[in-house]
Enzyme design. Structure first.
Site, short mmCIF file in Angstrom:
data_model
loop_
_atom_site.label_atom_id
_atom_site.label_comp_id
_atom_site.label_asym_id
_atom_site.label_seq_id
_atom_site.Cartn_x
_atom_site.Cartn_y
_atom_site.Cartn_z
N ARG B 53 0.87 -1.18 0.00
CA ARG B 53 0.00 0.00 0.00
C ARG B 53 0.90 1.23 0.00
O ARG B 53 2.12 1.12 0.11
CB ARG B 53 -1.00 0.03 1.15
CG ARG B 53 -0.73 -0.80 2.36
CD ARG B 53 0.37 -0.25 3.22
NE ARG B 53 0.12 1.12 3.64
CZ ARG B 53 1.04 1.93 4.10
NH1 ARG B 53 2.30 1.53 4.17
NH2 ARG B 53 0.75 3.15 4.48
N GLY B 54 0.28 2.40 -0.14
CA GLY B 54 1.07 3.61 -0.31
C GLY B 54 1.22 3.86 -1.80
O GLY B 54 1.63 2.98 -2.55
N ALA B 55 0.88 5.09 -2.23
CA ALA B 55 0.83 5.40 -3.66
C ALA B 55 2.11 5.01 -4.40
O ALA B 55 2.05 4.30 -5.41
CB ALA B 55 0.50 6.88 -3.85
N GLN B 202 -2.64 2.53 10.93
CA GLN B 202 -1.37 2.45 10.19
C GLN B 202 -0.22 3.08 10.96
O GLN B 202 0.94 2.74 10.73
CB GLN B 202 -1.48 3.16 8.83
CG GLN B 202 -2.46 2.53 7.86
CD GLN B 202 -3.77 3.28 7.86
OE1 GLN B 202 -4.20 3.81 8.90
NE2 GLN B 202 -4.41 3.33 6.73
N ASP B 243 -2.04 12.71 0.28
CA ASP B 243 -2.57 11.92 -0.82
C ASP B 243 -2.75 12.79 -2.06
O ASP B 243 -2.66 12.31 -3.18
CB ASP B 243 -3.90 11.28 -0.42
CG ASP B 243 -3.65 10.11 0.50
OD1 ASP B 243 -3.37 10.35 1.69
OD2 ASP B 243 -3.68 8.96 0.02
N ASN B 253 -5.10 14.47 3.15
CA ASN B 253 -4.32 13.39 3.75
C ASN B 253 -5.25 12.58 4.65
O ASN B 253 -6.44 12.89 4.78
CB ASN B 253 -3.13 13.98 4.53
CG ASN B 253 -2.14 12.93 4.98
OD1 ASN B 253 -1.77 12.04 4.22
ND2 ASN B 253 -1.71 12.99 6.22
N LYS B 254 -4.73 11.58 5.27
CA LYS B 254 -5.51 10.68 6.15
C LYS B 254 -6.39 11.47 7.11
O LYS B 254 -5.98 12.48 7.67
CB LYS B 254 -4.52 9.81 6.93
CG LYS B 254 -5.15 8.76 7.81
CD LYS B 254 -5.88 7.70 7.02
CE LYS B 254 -5.01 7.14 5.93
NZ LYS B 254 -5.67 6.13 5.09
#
Lengths: 367, 367
Positions: B53-55, B202, B243, B253-254
């Site tokens: 995961r993670g762009a 996370q 993001d 962002n999150k």
């Protein structure tokens, strides 16, 4: 409030007329169990293990603990022993200390044969006084919610709350949630955003459960969510409880409250605190500087307790072994972020002069 | 970064020279497992189930997925099929789309016999380019951290982070955490406050694990805690990932990032965002108004997965049956709360003119 459609309080005298019933709050929301307390030791254990929690309910339970102790032995020594035992269960609970002092004051100067009845009478009064205070908070706050609902043209008033300052934390009605219950019972459309309130999840576990039992529409959210909701006009009011309020109106409450207050300010959402006036500590002014913040066990952050798919209650660890954990229990919301304090005497501005005027007798006593 | 003292990336070519190794991030922090991917189906599953995961890491993994597809069948049809399969794994991941386009551009106009080698070459480049970008972010950000540490007379610089924008989200170094790793490796004393980052944890699961493996001192906290820490001077800098960033510097962002930005502003703590410049979307200006926020499954909020005392990984439910749950994945922090954007080209002010000047070619292409 209602459980399974029936009216209940969080503490009651059992039909035998002397033992005391409580809800085991450690088993919520997964299991609804009541516990019968028949000795001061039972009461001490119930408070220490947080089967009962919330300042007003702890005080009421401790009061009955003194009555149960006197039932076994009405001597001065037994009274003193009971108070020492009960005071040690939650050393920082101001209400606990207050309730024990009340009980001693009522009992001490009476002959032994009158003590038991006097103790049960005062314990029942302490419960009823808590309910009356909370109903008053509820009426004052419900007017605010009702005014919002009236402007929403059929859409529910959206209230965001943090932690549990509901009826489970008191004898009935709650403090922060009392306005919601009163508004709901009056027929206003209210929907509550419930912060789960890590690390102990009192929002998800207790607030969601009690709102659900009473039939109040609500949605559980991660604590991270409130800012986004407020940015998008999805919150009309933030309404939280308080553990301690200073003479200048700074509010000490469950960790994370300050972050919601900042988001409310940034988005023009009113931020209210529901509290019984004994929560105001007129000896303090600057909350952030003067109120010591309890650090609690790392285990509360490192682990989560819940129910597995097959119905077992399990505790699981979410933090890697070897990582340090910190657990600050409370934070302080400066008065500048607070729209109003909803007390049993009405909605008071969070300013020294307004608080001193509303509670002159207590403000003066603190000088 | 290091795992058990050995240097690793999150993705690598196996010694056989064609299959691809990854860390199974769904098992962290409780178990460190690597997985060998030997087909495009393996890759699609690894992305869809969030083993990666993670762009940036999703993009790199997808690139190798195209190479693995061509290894089985180097036809145009196979190439198209592979891209369709991979694009569907995480439909909203911008980097995934970009990596697939890169691979198609490199492969399409070549004869079949050259395609495989070209694909592996470009996939390796995509990985190395990500590492180079992150190292540059790391150097620029480490200067900020170093300046703080130099003023702290031996006390560590205190950095608060949210979610995971660490090396696990990239091929190596991370975006928001790159400055921390570089500062730490340069010998600066750094301590990181790690938001657990509900609902998916996370922070607790990934950030704490990777900081621990690399030997960076850190403390896991509930998401509610940052405001209190900042009020008490215990945070020198907030450093998060992104993001998506708009041309005006708003940061998506999150969920929960915005609350930390508000607390930083209220307490004069600098709030920085570490990001590779492709994260900037020059077609957007007002983030809160224009960026749609993904709503994710209620299960992520209603349940928590962790390890029991006896080592089993269990999922437990924390919300009462019957309570509604909402799960917003991201929020938008307005540019006015951001001190600077740490990119591979330096620390840029979150303003349209500054961003357009720093990334003129991309700003112009978006007109």
């Amino acid at each position: 409030m209602k459980v399974d459609g029936k009216d209940m309080r969080t503490i009651w005298l059992e039909p035998d007329g002397w033992s005391v019933g409580i809800i085991d709050q450690t088993a919520l929301p997964h299991q609804f169990t009541t516990v019968r307390l028949s000795s001061v030791q039972d009461v001490a254990r119930a408070i220490a293990t947080m089967q009962v929690r919330g300042a007003p309910l702890i005080g009421a339970t401790a009061a009955y603990g003194v009555a149960l102790a006197l039932r076994a032995d009405a001597s001065d020594e037994a009274l003193e022993r009971a108070c020492t035992t009960l005071a040690a269960t939650r050393p920082s609970a101001v209400n606990l200390k207050w309730a024990l002092d009340e009980m001693v004051a009522v009992v001490r100067n009476r002959p032994r044969e009158e003590r038991l009845a006097a103790a049960y009478r005062r314990a029942a009064e302490i419960c009823d006084e808590d309910v009356a205070i909370n109903q008053a908070i509820g009426r004052h706050g419900a007017n605010l919610i009702g005014a919002i609902a009236a402007n929403r043209a059929g859409h529910p008033a959206q209230v965001l709350t943090h932690c549990n300052a509901g009826w489970l934390a008191t004898v009935d009605f709650g403090t922060a949630l009392a306005p919601i219950y009163v508004a709901h019972d009056r027929g206003a459309a209210v929907h509550v955003w419930v912060d789960e309130t890590r690390p102990r999840n009192q929002g998800a576990a207790l607030t969601a459960w009690e709102l659900g039992q009473h039939g109040v529409p609500h949605t559980v959210i991660a604590d991270n969510t409130g800012g986004h909701l407020m940015q998008h006009g999805m919150v009309d009011m933030v309404l939280v409880g308080a553990d301690r309020v200073t003479a200048d109106g700074d509010v000490c409450n469950k960790i994370g409250t300050y972050l919601k207050a900042l988001a409310a300010k940034d988005n023009g959402v009113p931020f209210y605190v529901g509290l019984p006036s004994p929560t105001i500590d007129f000896s303090l002014s600057d909350g952030a500087a003067e109120i010591p913040i309890e650090q609690r066990t790392a285990d509360e952050v490192a682990t989560v307790t819940g129910r597995t798919v097959d119905g077992r209650v399990e505790k699981v660890r979410i933090v890697p072994e070897g990582s340090t954990v910190a657990n600050y229990g409370f934070d302080v919301t400066p008065a500048r972020l607070v729209s109003g304090l909803i007390t049993e005497r009405g909605v008071i501005e969070p300013r020294r002069d307004a608080l001193a005027a509303a509670f002159a007798e207590r403000a003066q006593a603190a000088r």
